[in-house]
Design a protein around this motif. Structure first.
Motif, PDB file in Angstrom:
ATOM      1  N   ALA A 137       1.546   1.012  10.176  1.00 25.37           N
ATOM      2  CA  ALA A 137       1.470   1.041   8.712  1.00 25.37           C
ATOM      3  C   ALA A 137       1.234  -0.361   8.146  1.00 25.37           C
ATOM      4  N   GLU A 138       1.881  -1.357   8.716  1.00 29.86           N
ATOM      5  CA  GLU A 138       1.710  -2.727   8.221  1.00 29.86           C
ATOM      6  C   GLU A 138       0.300  -3.248   8.491  1.00 29.86           C
ATOM      7  N   GLU A 139      -0.273  -2.900   9.652  1.00 30.38           N
ATOM      8  CA  GLU A 139      -1.647  -3.318   9.944  1.00 30.38           C
ATOM      9  C   GLU A 139      -2.631  -2.702   8.957  1.00 30.38           C
ATOM     10  N   ILE A 140      -2.397  -1.447   8.596  1.00 33.03           N
ATOM     11  CA  ILE A 140      -3.260  -0.794   7.605  1.00 33.03           C
ATOM     12  C   ILE A 140      -3.161  -1.504   6.260  1.00 33.03           C
ATOM     13  N   CYS A 141      -1.947  -1.886   5.876  1.00 32.01           N
ATOM     14  CA  CYS A 141      -1.724  -2.510   4.568  1.00 32.01           C
ATOM     15  C   CYS A 141      -2.185  -3.966   4.513  1.00 32.01           C
ATOM     16  N   ASP A 142      -2.518  -4.547   5.661  1.00 34.28           N
ATOM     17  CA  ASP A 142      -3.055  -5.915   5.661  1.00 34.28           C
ATOM     18  C   ASP A 142      -4.348  -6.012   4.848  1.00 34.28           C
ATOM     19  N   THR A 143      -5.063  -4.885   4.719  1.00 35.98           N
ATOM     20  CA  THR A 143      -6.317  -4.887   3.954  1.00 35.98           C
ATOM     21  C   THR A 143      -6.070  -4.888   2.449  1.00 35.98           C
ATOM     22  N   ILE A 144      -4.823  -4.601   2.045  1.00 33.42           N
ATOM     23  CA  ILE A 144      -4.487  -4.516   0.617  1.00 33.42           C
ATOM     24  C   ILE A 144      -3.973  -5.832   0.085  1.00 33.42           C
TER      25      ILE A 144
END
Length: 243
Positions: A137-144
Motif C-alpha cells: 500500500a505504501e509503494e502505491i501511495c508513493d505516486t501520490i
C-alpha cells in the motif's frame, strides 16, 4: 503600486534609524504556536471558529486565536503536548473547507509562510488478498506524495482496504478550485476532468471494527501472575518436627 514604489525609493534613513534590532532568544514567551491557513472563501467568524475547535481539540488549558488576516490565523497554546497531538491528527476542516496547519516558531512573518502540503489518510482499495499488506500500500501511495511510515496499527486497516498517511501537495488541481475548472466557469465536462468527487473516500466505520484479531487458544489462558503457577509447600510446625 508604482507610486508606492517611487515613494519607498525616495525614503532615506538617518544613522540612528539604520541601527539593527536583534531579537533575543530569552525574550521569547513560553507559548507554542500553530499557523493555520483556512481555504474557505467565506468570511472567518472568530467566535464560531473558537467554539468549533474547542470541541474538536479539547486542549488541556485552552488556547488563544490571533487573526492574521487573509484567512490566516495563529493558534497559541501553553502546552506542547496539545500542539503535537493536533498536528498528528491532521487533517482538520472548518466550514467544510480544509484547514492547513504548521508549527510556527515566530522567526518569520505569518504572511510569508508557505502552505503547500498537508497530511491525508489515503485508502488503498482492490489490492489482491495475498498482497494486502502495508508495504504494498505504501509503494502505491508513493505516486501520490510523501508517505509517512507507519508501524501498521490495527485501526489503519478497513477490512477491504489499507489506510496510508501521505503528505499531499494541495496545489495540484484535484478539486473545484483548479485552474481548468475556473477557466471553464464550471462547464468542464466529466470526460474532460482528470479528477472528480469520486476520489473522496467514505470514512472508516466508527461503529464497529472491520478487522478483528483473535489471540491463540493458549495465549488467552496464560497465568496472570507467575506466583500462581508455583506449588506452595507447607512447613511443619515445631511440635511436628519434634515428633
Amino acid at each position: 503600486m508604482e507610486n508606492l514604489a517611487e515613494k519607498w525609493n525616495s525614503l532615506s534613513l538617518s544613522e540612528k534609524e539604520k541601527t539593527n534590532f536583534v531579537l533575543q532568544r530569552d525574550q521569547q514567551t513560553g507559548e507554542f504556536m500553530m499557523a493555520a491557513q483556512f481555504l474557505t472563501p467565506r468570511f472567518l467568524n472568530m467566535e464560531i471558529m473558537a467554539r468549533t475547535f474547542k470541541q474538536l481539540w479539547r486542549s488541556t488549558n485552552g488556547f488563544k486565536i490571533r487573526n492574521q488576516k487573509d484567512h490566516r490565523v495563529l493558534f497559541v497554546f501553553d502546552n506542547l503536548g496539545d500542539v503535537d497531538r493536533i498536528l498528528k491528527n491532521q487533517h482538520w476542516s472548518f466550514d467544510k473547507f480544509l484547514v492547513m496547519l504548521q508549527r510556527y516558531n515566530s522567526e518569520i512573518l505569518v504572511r510569508d509562510l508557505v502552505f503547500k502540503t498537508t497530511l491525508f489518510w489515503i485508502q488503498v482499495h482492490d489490492i489482491p488478498v495475498r498482497f494486502m499488506n502495508r508495504s504494498v500500500a505504501e509503494e502505491i501511495c508513493d505516486t501520490i506524495g510523501e508517505v509517512q511510515k507507519s508501524m501498521g496499527a490495527v485501526d489503519e486497516e478497513g477490512g477491504n482496504f489499507i489506510r496510508v498517511r501521505v503528505l499531499v501537495d494541495i496545489s495540484l488541481p484535484f478539486d473545484k478550485e483548479c485552474e481548468l475548472w475556473m477557466e471553464s466557469k464550471g462547464t468542464l465536462k466529466s470526460e474532460q476532468q482528470q479528477f472528480n468527487s469520486s476520489l473522496k473516500a467514505a470514512p472508516c466505520n466508527a461503529a464497529g471494527k472491520e478487522v478483528i484479531y483473535v489471540p491463540g487458544f493458549y495465549e488467552q489462558r496464560k497465568p496472570k501472575a507467575h506466583a500462581s503457577s508455583q506449588v506452595l509447600h507447607a512447613q511443619p510446625s515445631p511440635s511436628e518436627r519434634r515428633s
